[in-house]
Design a protein around this motif. Structure first.
Motif, short mmCIF file in Angstrom:
data_model
loop_
_atom_site.label_atom_id
_atom_site.label_comp_id
_atom_site.label_asym_id
_atom_site.label_seq_id
_atom_site.Cartn_x
_atom_site.Cartn_y
_atom_site.Cartn_z
N UNK A 153 0.85 -1.20 0.00
CA UNK A 153 0.00 0.00 0.00
C UNK A 153 0.88 1.24 0.00
N UNK A 154 0.24 2.40 -0.14
CA UNK A 154 0.95 3.67 -0.02
C UNK A 154 1.44 3.84 1.41
N UNK A 155 2.68 4.31 1.57
CA UNK A 155 3.30 4.39 2.89
C UNK A 155 3.66 5.83 3.23
N UNK A 156 3.32 6.27 4.45
CA UNK A 156 3.80 7.53 5.01
C UNK A 156 4.48 7.22 6.33
N UNK A 157 5.34 8.12 6.75
CA UNK A 157 6.10 7.89 7.99
C UNK A 157 5.97 9.11 8.89
N UNK A 158 5.65 8.86 10.16
CA UNK A 158 5.68 9.91 11.18
C UNK A 158 6.89 9.63 12.07
N UNK A 159 7.92 10.48 11.95
CA UNK A 159 9.15 10.23 12.70
C UNK A 159 9.56 11.49 13.46
N UNK A 160 10.77 11.49 13.94
CA UNK A 160 11.29 12.62 14.71
C UNK A 160 12.69 12.31 15.20
N UNK A 161 13.33 13.32 15.78
CA UNK A 161 14.70 13.14 16.26
C UNK A 161 14.75 12.22 17.47
N UNK A 162 13.65 12.22 18.24
CA UNK A 162 13.57 11.34 19.40
C UNK A 162 12.10 11.05 19.67
N UNK A 163 11.83 10.29 20.71
CA UNK A 163 10.46 9.89 21.02
C UNK A 163 9.56 11.08 21.34
N UNK A 164 10.16 12.15 21.85
CA UNK A 164 9.37 13.31 22.22
C UNK A 164 8.88 14.05 20.97
N UNK A 165 9.75 14.15 19.97
CA UNK A 165 9.31 14.79 18.72
C UNK A 165 8.32 13.89 17.97
N UNK A 166 8.52 12.58 18.06
CA UNK A 166 7.56 11.67 17.42
C UNK A 166 6.17 11.88 18.02
N UNK A 167 6.10 11.95 19.35
CA UNK A 167 4.79 12.14 19.99
C UNK A 167 4.21 13.50 19.63
N UNK A 168 5.09 14.54 19.48
CA UNK A 168 4.61 15.85 19.05
C UNK A 168 4.01 15.77 17.65
N UNK A 169 4.69 15.07 16.75
CA UNK A 169 4.22 14.98 15.36
C UNK A 169 2.92 14.17 15.27
N UNK A 170 2.80 13.15 16.11
CA UNK A 170 1.55 12.40 16.14
C UNK A 170 0.43 13.29 16.63
N UNK A 171 0.72 14.12 17.63
CA UNK A 171 -0.28 15.06 18.15
C UNK A 171 -0.74 16.01 17.06
N UNK A 172 0.20 16.51 16.24
CA UNK A 172 -0.17 17.40 15.15
C UNK A 172 -1.05 16.69 14.14
N UNK A 173 -0.74 15.44 13.86
CA UNK A 173 -1.54 14.64 12.92
C UNK A 173 -2.94 14.39 13.47
N UNK A 174 -3.02 14.29 14.78
CA UNK A 174 -4.30 13.99 15.42
C UNK A 174 -5.26 15.16 15.28
#
Length: 708
Positions: A153-174
């Motif tokens: 399937x089509x793939x996108x990635x939510x990442x970050x420099x560390x776990x804290x930025x990953x959670x921030x980016x997930x929050x923005x997506x939410x």
């Protein structure tokens, strides 16, 4: 032994109800429901009286965490537009993703950093998603795995420099909410406990260090006005709390992770009639479960592997929790913990439920709401007591006692009516094997035969069809009940052993022997002899000569008409063609043109046909080659009955075959195999004044009527 042939009840009678019995009889039998039900992926059940779900706990386990995730996902999704993929060890990324997974109605599946496990790939193929979202950077999930996912399937990635930025980016997506959950980014248990609540309410889960609020988290909190800390001041210090300033709303803590999970339910007053239970020291098994818990609007509690912690016991008791989903195998949550859990869910009286199988999982529903998913494990619905006041119906047919529901062939619901008192079982059998309007002494003879036939199966599970004996559940009638009670415990024995008390509808005036019918060693009580009381049951069946009418030119050129012609009597002829393929022309296609003649071949000592001869004209297609075949074929007579239908050719006692108006007319006597008791003969004997003992003595000579 060969199957019993009997007549279903033809006359509607008045159903008679009796006073309740309080306990199970000492001798019981269980019945697999096949005859009236068939193969169904879902059945409707109704309860009258008091019933509850036994063993109402569900456990999702597997050989590893990937299979656990597969099984949990399978309980909720057959197809999914979006799937979330996380590293099986990166709990921080995963738990922050639960609200996003809920928003997108997406299961969470696990991968290794450099490997797409077989179970995960299998589930992805089954789900057939349009989008896959990877949570975490390339150190967490490699480009190699990403490329494999892109083939699905089509793939996108939510990442970050560390776990804290990953959670921030997930929050923005939410997306936009003024609330946030804050937990320790290095301790998974608090985030796991709050994940279903956060997901249900679309509140992002943001991560912090114990004594410091990371910059990425600060940024994510800039637009938040209501922040709830999950965990005690050891997990999230008072220093971090002070940094929140006016945004701080409340803290849900506890003496340990177990009390925190209990306090979340208490603080938010969550519905905990059903809860998801996870090992408090492991996160992977519970991961996909957190999303499913949110979808079911149910909370998650933590436990130790071998001990149910006191705070968990207390909240279960306070909330009267009756249903549990265990996330992980016995190593994660031991049987000793499971045994401490309340294990019954009461069903409402006079309510309608549905039991369905989906993706190999069986569940019970009220309307569209799933009350319980049992995975691939059987479950049982039990009455508060075995009583005629407590009845359960399956697709409209009522039964007494327990009903177990299993998954059969990974897709069908198979109910088993469990532990029916043996004499009550007979009350559901006799009226479905002999018409209730038959004479009383005939019904008594049938009761003894049915009891004798099944007495050796006490304590076992039998089927409810003619393959054993037809069982109609709680469809009882006064006449047949009286016959069973008048002969209670009576069976037939030969040399002090239960006989094979087979029976059929009619022998046509000539009893058959077990040896002739089935090739077994002849027993004295199942021999051939005349039956002067059973001669009126006659039948006829017509078979067309012309199955496909062809011109001479068409006979020479079958390729021109092959795909446009369908034989007459299609279903019956299809079975005859199947026999020709299996026995004469493997892997070929066949069109049957003419049945020129039908004859009885050899007969046995009772005058029944052993085989029948068909003179056929048919065409065979093998590849692109067509061949016309004209030949006589010999088929065993019982096989002919099966091919054309045992309700059509009712016996092998064929008296004559006429030919008229281009039809072969088979004429015969009797219905069934003709061995043992004849139901029509027994009825005629009873009407002539014979007692049930005399009737049994005629049909089963040399036997003794005694108690089992």
């Amino acid at each position: 032994m060969k199957k019993i042939s009997g007549i279903l009840v033809a006359i509607i009678a008045v159903l008679v109800f009796f006073s309740p019995t309080s306990t199970f009889a000492a001798d019981t039998i269980s019945v697999k429901l096949v005859n009236y039900l068939g193969n169904k992926t879902g059945v409707t059940i109704n309860t009258t009286g008091s019933f509850k779900l036994e063993n109402s706990n569900t456990r999702f386990s597997g050989s590893d965490r990937f299979e656990v995730a597969y099984n949990v996902a399978s309980s909720q999704w057959n197809k999914a537009d979006t799937v979330i993929i996380v590293n099986h060890e990166a709990f921080a990324d995963a738990l922050s993703a639960t609200p996003l997974a809920y928003k997108k109605n997406a299961p969470i599946l696990l991968v290794k950093p450099n490997e797409l496990p077989a179970k995960t790939k299998q589930k992805l193929n089954e789900l057939d998603p349009n989008q896959i979202i990877i949570i975490g950077g390339k150190n967490s999930i490699s480009s190699s795995v990403e490329n494999q996912l892109k083939s699905i399937a089509s793939v996108t990635r939510i990442d970050g420099r560390d776990r804290f930025q990953v959670s921030q980016n997930i929050s923005s997506e939410l997306g936009g909410t003024e609330k946030a959950i804050l937990t320790n980014g290095y301790v998974f248990s608090d985030a796991l406990s709050i994940a279903p609540y956060a997901a249900m309410n679309q509140i992002p889960i943001l991560l912090t260090k114990s004594n410091e609020l990371p910059s990425y988290t600060k940024q994510a909190l800039n637009n938040k006005e209501d922040v709830t800390i999950i965990g005690g001041d050891v997990s999230v210090s008072n220093n971090v709390q002070k940094q929140l300033g006016s945004d701080f709303s409340e803290r849900i803590g506890g003496r340990d992770r177990y009390e925190v999970s209990a306090n979340i339910i208490e603080e938010f007053n969550l519905d905990a009639s059903k809860v998801y239970l996870s090992n408090g020291e492991k996160f992977a098994d519970a991961l996909t479960g957190s999303v499913v818990a949110a979808i079911e609007n149910k909370p998650l509690l933590l436990t130790k592997a071998s001990v149910l912690p006191d705070p968990i016991k207390d909240i279960i008791s306070e909330k009267s929790t009756k249903s549990f989903v265990l996330l992980g195998g016995p190593v994660s949550i031991s049987s000793s913990v499971e045994n401490q859990l309340p294990n019954a869910l009461y069903l409402g009286e006079n309510k309608t439920y549905k039991v369905k199988v989906s993706s190999g999982h069986i569940g019970i529903y009220e309307g569209t709401d799933k009350i319980k998913d049992f995975g691939s494990t059987a479950f049982t619905i039990s009455p508060s007591s075995y009583s005629r006041n407590n009845r359960i119906s399956v697709n409209g047919r009522e039964y007494l006692g327990q009903m177990e529901f299993r998954v059969e062939n990974n897709k069908y619901v198979r109910p088993i009516n469990k532990y029916i008192p043996f004499e009550d079982y007979l009350k559901g059998v006799v009226p479905h094997e002999m018409p209730t309007y038959f004479a009383d002494e005939a019904l008594k003879a049938q009761a003894v035969a049915a009891r004798t036939y099944s007495a050796s199966s006490i304590g076992k599970t039998v089927v409810d069809s003619q393959a054993y004996q037809v069982y109609g559940g709680y469809e009882w009638y006064s006449k047949t009940n009286n016959a069973i009670e008048a002969t209670k415990g009576k069976v037939l024995k030969y040399n002090d052993r239960l006989i094979s008390a087979v029976f059929s509808a009619s022998n046509g005036g000539q009893l058959e022997s077990n040896s002739n019918a089935w090739g077994t060693a002849l027993v004295p009580y199942l021999n051939t002899k005349k039956d002067s009381y059973d001669k009126e049951y006659v039948w006829e069946y017509k078979i067309n000569k012309y199955q496909i009418k062809l011109t001479d030119d068409e006979k020479k050129n079958p390729s021109k008409w092959w795909s446009n012609y369908k034989e007459s009597e299609a279903d019956k002829i299809d079975k005859l063609k199947e026999w020709l393929v299996n026995n004469k022309h493997p892997k070929a296609e066949i069109k049957l043109s003419l049945i020129n003649e039908i004859k009885v071949g050899d007969k046995n000592s009772s005058g029944r046909a052993k085989n029948m001869i068909f003179s056929l004209d048919y065409f065979v297609k093998e590849g692109s080659k067509y061949t016309r075949v004209t030949e006589d074929i010999t088929i065993p007579a019982e096989t002919v009955r099966t091919l054309f239908g045992t309700m059509e050719i009712k016996s092998t006692l064929i008296n004559n075959i006429d030919y008229k108006n281009y039809q072969h007319i088979l004429k015969g006597s009797g219905f069934g195999h003709g061995v043992g008791l004849s139901q029509h003969g027994a009825n005629n004997r009873a009407k002539a004044g014979q007692s049930y003992q005399e009737i049994l003595n005629f049909y089963y000579p040399y036997t003794k009527l005694t108690s089992y």
